[in-house]
Design an enzyme around this catalytic site. Structure first.
Site, PDB file in Angstrom:
ATOM      1  N   THR A  19      37.436  18.608  10.489  1.00  0.00           N
ATOM      2  CA  THR A  19      36.405  19.648  10.325  1.00  0.00           C
ATOM      3  C   THR A  19      36.800  20.984  10.939  1.00  0.00           C
ATOM      4  O   THR A  19      35.939  21.823  11.192  1.00  0.00           O
ATOM      5  CB  THR A  19      35.075  19.186  10.947  1.00  0.00           C
ATOM      6  N   TRP A  20      38.084  21.175  11.182  1.00  0.00           N
ATOM      7  CA  TRP A  20      38.530  22.457  11.735  1.00  0.00           C
ATOM      8  C   TRP A  20      38.151  23.582  10.757  1.00  0.00           C
ATOM      9  O   TRP A  20      38.380  23.487   9.558  1.00  0.00           O
ATOM     10  CB  TRP A  20      40.041  22.407  11.943  1.00  0.00           C
ATOM     11  N   ASP A  48      36.229  13.780  12.592  1.00  0.00           N
ATOM     12  CA  ASP A  48      36.837  14.386  13.769  1.00  0.00           C
ATOM     13  C   ASP A  48      36.374  15.826  13.940  1.00  0.00           C
ATOM     14  O   ASP A  48      36.296  16.590  12.974  1.00  0.00           O
ATOM     15  CB  ASP A  48      38.360  14.360  13.635  1.00  0.00           C
ATOM     16  N   TYR A  53      35.996  24.003  17.942  1.00  0.00           N
ATOM     17  CA  TYR A  53      35.838  24.412  16.552  1.00  0.00           C
ATOM     18  C   TYR A  53      34.571  25.245  16.385  1.00  0.00           C
ATOM     19  O   TYR A  53      33.455  24.723  16.436  1.00  0.00           O
ATOM     20  CB  TYR A  53      35.777  23.199  15.631  1.00  0.00           C
ATOM     21  N   TYR A 190      46.712  15.130  12.238  1.00  0.00           N
ATOM     22  CA  TYR A 190      45.921  16.264  11.729  1.00  0.00           C
ATOM     23  C   TYR A 190      46.785  17.194  10.888  1.00  0.00           C
ATOM     24  O   TYR A 190      48.007  17.165  10.978  1.00  0.00           O
ATOM     25  CB  TYR A 190      45.211  17.003  12.867  1.00  0.00           C
TER      26      TYR A 190
END
Length: 276
Positions: A19-20, A48, A53, A190
């Site tokens: 979800t960055w 995650d 973020y 990631y």
């Protein structure tokens, strides 16, 4: 969905949702929430996030997306290194829990290594675990020498190292991935599509076309070829989530793996762990 087994025997999906840079824009909010909910429907139940973020905006978005479905989700968040002390980690965790609308995290990670001694961070994480605030703990962006130091500091109960790993970032294969496997710790990859940059790679696109898949699906399938590895690509639309989900069902044959090795060669010597 294939699963990965954590050291205590709990199983989690091999493909989750990152979800960055999600939750930062109001005009994308509804679509991002729909994407996260679609991922849960498709068994991509590991989600995650991190307090970093969007300064908590991603956690708030996830809290809305999982409302009423918390027990379906394996929820992961990460703490800033400056907050990973005995004095600050509990407050940092409580803030994340409040934004996420939950009473516990399934996995809590040190986001990267900072100035707080690792033995203090381990102690703080274990205290949160005993208090029932987190179920498992791990780290992110720690290289092999850091992991050795972590274990020496009492961190043998670490369950994962979340790292940058994809076709163009194969450095961990030299020693970090074998070390984690030997110590029974999972790998969480990631940016498995290199923030979307691999989609435009001509070599990858040609191989993907021959297989009848998209470049993103091929890049994800390559990352997921290793047992014990979890990939957490970000997808902001339902269509993108569905594309990612298909990658978990793709099995690459030896010829395709050899072609990918030729196009994206692994380093012949050790490289320091890269991070974004």
């Amino acid at each position: 969905m294939r699963t990965v087994t954590l050291p205590d025997g709990e199983q989690v999906p091999c493909l989750g949702q990152g979800t960055w840079m999600m939750g930062d824009r109001k005009d994308r909010r509804d679509g991002e929430i729909a994407a996260l909910r679609a991922g849960i429907d498709l068994a991509m139940t590991l989600i995650d996030t991190a307090e970093m973020y969007g300064d908590g905006a991603s956690e708030t978005l996830i809290g809305e997306a999982i409302a009423g479905r918390r027990d379906e989700v394996f929820l992961v968040s990460k703490a800033y290194p400056q907050n990973a002390s005995l004095a600050r980690l509990a407050r940092s965790c409580e803030a994340s829990l409040e934004r996420l609308g939950t009473d516990r995290l399934d996995l809590y990670l040190l986001h990267w290594r900072g100035n707080v001694p690792l033995d203090e961070t381990v102690e703080a994480l274990q205290a949160l675990q005993r208090a029932g605030k987190i179920r498992h703990w791990g780290v992110s962006n720690l290289d092999t020498n850091d992991m050795e130091e972590l274990v020496d500091a009492g961190g043998w109960s670490c369950v994962t190292d979340q790292i940058l790993y994809n076709l163009t970032r194969r450095g961990p294969e030299h020693d970090l991935l074998p070390w984690l496997e030997n110590h029974g710790m999972t790998v969480m990859a990631y940016s498995p599509v290199e923030q979307g940059l691999l989609i435009d790679n001509r070599k990858l696109a040609a191989l993907a076309s021959d297989l009848g898949v998209t470049p993103a699906q091929l890049a994800l399938a390559w990352t997921l070829r290793k047992p014990g590895l979890i990939a957490i690509p970000k997808a902001s639309t339902v269509e993108h989530v569905r594309e990612n989900r298909t990658a978990a069902d793709i099995t690459l044959d030896e010829e395709t793996l050899a072609q990918l090795d030729a196009a994206f060669a692994a380093p012949r010597e050790r490289r320091p762990l890269e991070m974004l």
